[in-house]
Scaffold this motif. Sequence first.
Motif, PDB file in Angstrom:
ATOM      1  N   LEU A 146       0.832  -1.204   0.000  1.00 53.98           N
ATOM      2  CA  LEU A 146       0.000   0.000   0.000  1.00 53.98           C
ATOM      3  C   LEU A 146       0.872   1.262   0.000  1.00 53.98           C
ATOM      4  O   LEU A 146       0.555   2.240  -0.683  1.00 53.98           O
ATOM      5  N   GLY A 147       1.965   1.230   0.732  1.00 51.08           N
ATOM      6  CA  GLY A 147       2.877   2.374   0.765  1.00 51.08           C
ATOM      7  C   GLY A 147       3.505   2.647  -0.590  1.00 51.08           C
ATOM      8  O   GLY A 147       3.600   3.800  -1.023  1.00 51.08           O
ATOM      9  N   ALA A 148       3.931   1.596  -1.276  1.00 53.66           N
ATOM     10  CA  ALA A 148       4.521   1.773  -2.617  1.00 53.66           C
ATOM     11  C   ALA A 148       3.496   2.359  -3.578  1.00 53.66           C
ATOM     12  O   ALA A 148       3.818   3.232  -4.393  1.00 53.66           O
ATOM     13  N   LEU A 149       2.258   1.907  -3.466  1.00 54.90           N
ATOM     14  CA  LEU A 149       1.202   2.437  -4.336  1.00 54.90           C
ATOM     15  C   LEU A 149       0.858   3.875  -3.969  1.00 54.90           C
ATOM     16  O   LEU A 149       0.608   4.700  -4.847  1.00 54.90           O
ATOM     17  N   ALA A 150       0.858   4.197  -2.687  1.00 56.43           N
ATOM     18  CA  ALA A 150       0.590   5.567  -2.250  1.00 56.43           C
ATOM     19  C   ALA A 150       1.668   6.510  -2.762  1.00 56.43           C
ATOM     20  O   ALA A 150       1.373   7.633  -3.183  1.00 56.43           O
ATOM     21  N   GLU A 151       2.918   6.056  -2.756  1.00 54.23           N
ATOM     22  CA  GLU A 151       4.015   6.883  -3.261  1.00 54.23           C
ATOM     23  C   GLU A 151       3.913   7.119  -4.761  1.00 54.23           C
ATOM     24  O   GLU A 151       4.444   8.094  -5.274  1.00 54.23           O
ATOM     25  N   ALA A 152       3.201   6.241  -5.461  1.00 53.69           N
ATOM     26  CA  ALA A 152       3.010   6.406  -6.906  1.00 53.69           C
ATOM     27  C   ALA A 152       1.968   7.484  -7.202  1.00 53.69           C
ATOM     28  O   ALA A 152       1.723   7.803  -8.361  1.00 53.69           O
ATOM     29  N   GLU A 153       1.350   8.033  -6.146  1.00 57.73           N
ATOM     30  CA  GLU A 153       0.394   9.131  -6.250  1.00 57.73           C
ATOM     31  C   GLU A 153      -0.744   8.838  -7.218  1.00 57.73           C
ATOM     32  O   GLU A 153      -1.077   9.646  -8.077  1.00 57.73           O
ATOM     33  N   GLY A 154      -1.344   7.672  -7.063  1.00 56.30           N
ATOM     34  CA  GLY A 154      -2.530   7.339  -7.841  1.00 56.30           C
ATOM     35  C   GLY A 154      -2.271   6.754  -9.209  1.00 56.30           C
ATOM     36  O   GLY A 154      -3.194   6.280  -9.851  1.00 56.30           O
ATOM     37  N   GLY A 155      -1.036   6.786  -9.644  1.00 52.70           N
ATOM     38  CA  GLY A 155      -0.711   6.207 -10.940  1.00 52.70           C
ATOM     39  C   GLY A 155      -0.608   4.704 -10.837  1.00 52.70           C
ATOM     40  O   GLY A 155      -0.260   4.171  -9.787  1.00 52.70           O
ATOM     41  N   PRO A 156      -0.916   4.006 -11.904  1.00 45.72           N
ATOM     42  CA  PRO A 156      -0.806   2.544 -11.866  1.00 45.72           C
ATOM     43  C   PRO A 156       0.641   2.088 -11.743  1.00 45.72           C
ATOM     44  O   PRO A 156       1.551   2.713 -12.298  1.00 45.72           O
ATOM     45  N   VAL A 157       0.834   1.017 -11.000  1.00 46.94           N
ATOM     46  CA  VAL A 157       2.163   0.441 -10.789  1.00 46.94           C
ATOM     47  C   VAL A 157       2.146  -0.985 -11.330  1.00 46.94           C
ATOM     48  O   VAL A 157       1.298  -1.784 -10.932  1.00 46.94           O
ATOM     49  N   PRO A 158       3.064  -1.315 -12.234  1.00 42.95           N
ATOM     50  CA  PRO A 158       3.114  -2.697 -12.730  1.00 42.95           C
ATOM     51  C   PRO A 158       3.441  -3.679 -11.610  1.00 42.95           C
ATOM     52  O   PRO A 158       4.240  -3.380 -10.716  1.00 42.95           O
ATOM     53  N   VAL A 159       2.820  -4.843 -11.658  1.00 43.80           N
ATOM     54  CA  VAL A 159       3.077  -5.880 -10.652  1.00 43.80           C
ATOM     55  C   VAL A 159       4.566  -6.228 -10.625  1.00 43.80           C
ATOM     56  O   VAL A 159       5.119  -6.481  -9.550  1.00 43.80           O
ATOM     57  N   THR A 160       5.211  -6.215 -11.767  1.00 41.89           N
ATOM     58  CA  THR A 160       6.645  -6.535 -11.807  1.00 41.89           C
ATOM     59  C   THR A 160       7.458  -5.555 -10.969  1.00 41.89           C
ATOM     60  O   THR A 160       8.454  -5.941 -10.362  1.00 41.89           O
TER      61      THR A 160
END
Length: 123
Positions: free
Chosen positions: A37-51
């Motif tokens: 969740l922290g890594a996704l929050a740091e992406a500021e709403g942008g999609p993050v690849p599972v890889t």
Amino acid sequence: MDEATGQQRPGILRTLGLLHGDLRVQHGLSLIGYLVLGALAEAEGGPVPVTRLTALLRESGDRVSYLLKGLQAAGLIERERRARDRRTVEVTLTDAGHARFAEAETTAQALVHRHLGLGPHAG
């Protein structure tokens, strides 16, 4: 040593164990779920690849996929295949995921500061 109390602070391993327990009890998250969740929050709403998450966590794709399924079932993330490359799965944080992470982050910051003297309130 804690300068204020004169007592020995717990080490990193014990602090991580306490953090894992507090995250589970207070927020329904494992330590690794909190990290996602922290890594996704740091992406500021942008999609993050599972890889990218797999590389960040240094976990197998199967383990990360299992974890993401649980977070998705809890309504904390969404997973979708990338439109231009259907082989790539991307993950985004839902509003509920943002809220859960913010609450968990407050817990984590307080615990780390209290036990290790690290964080925004240290010094």
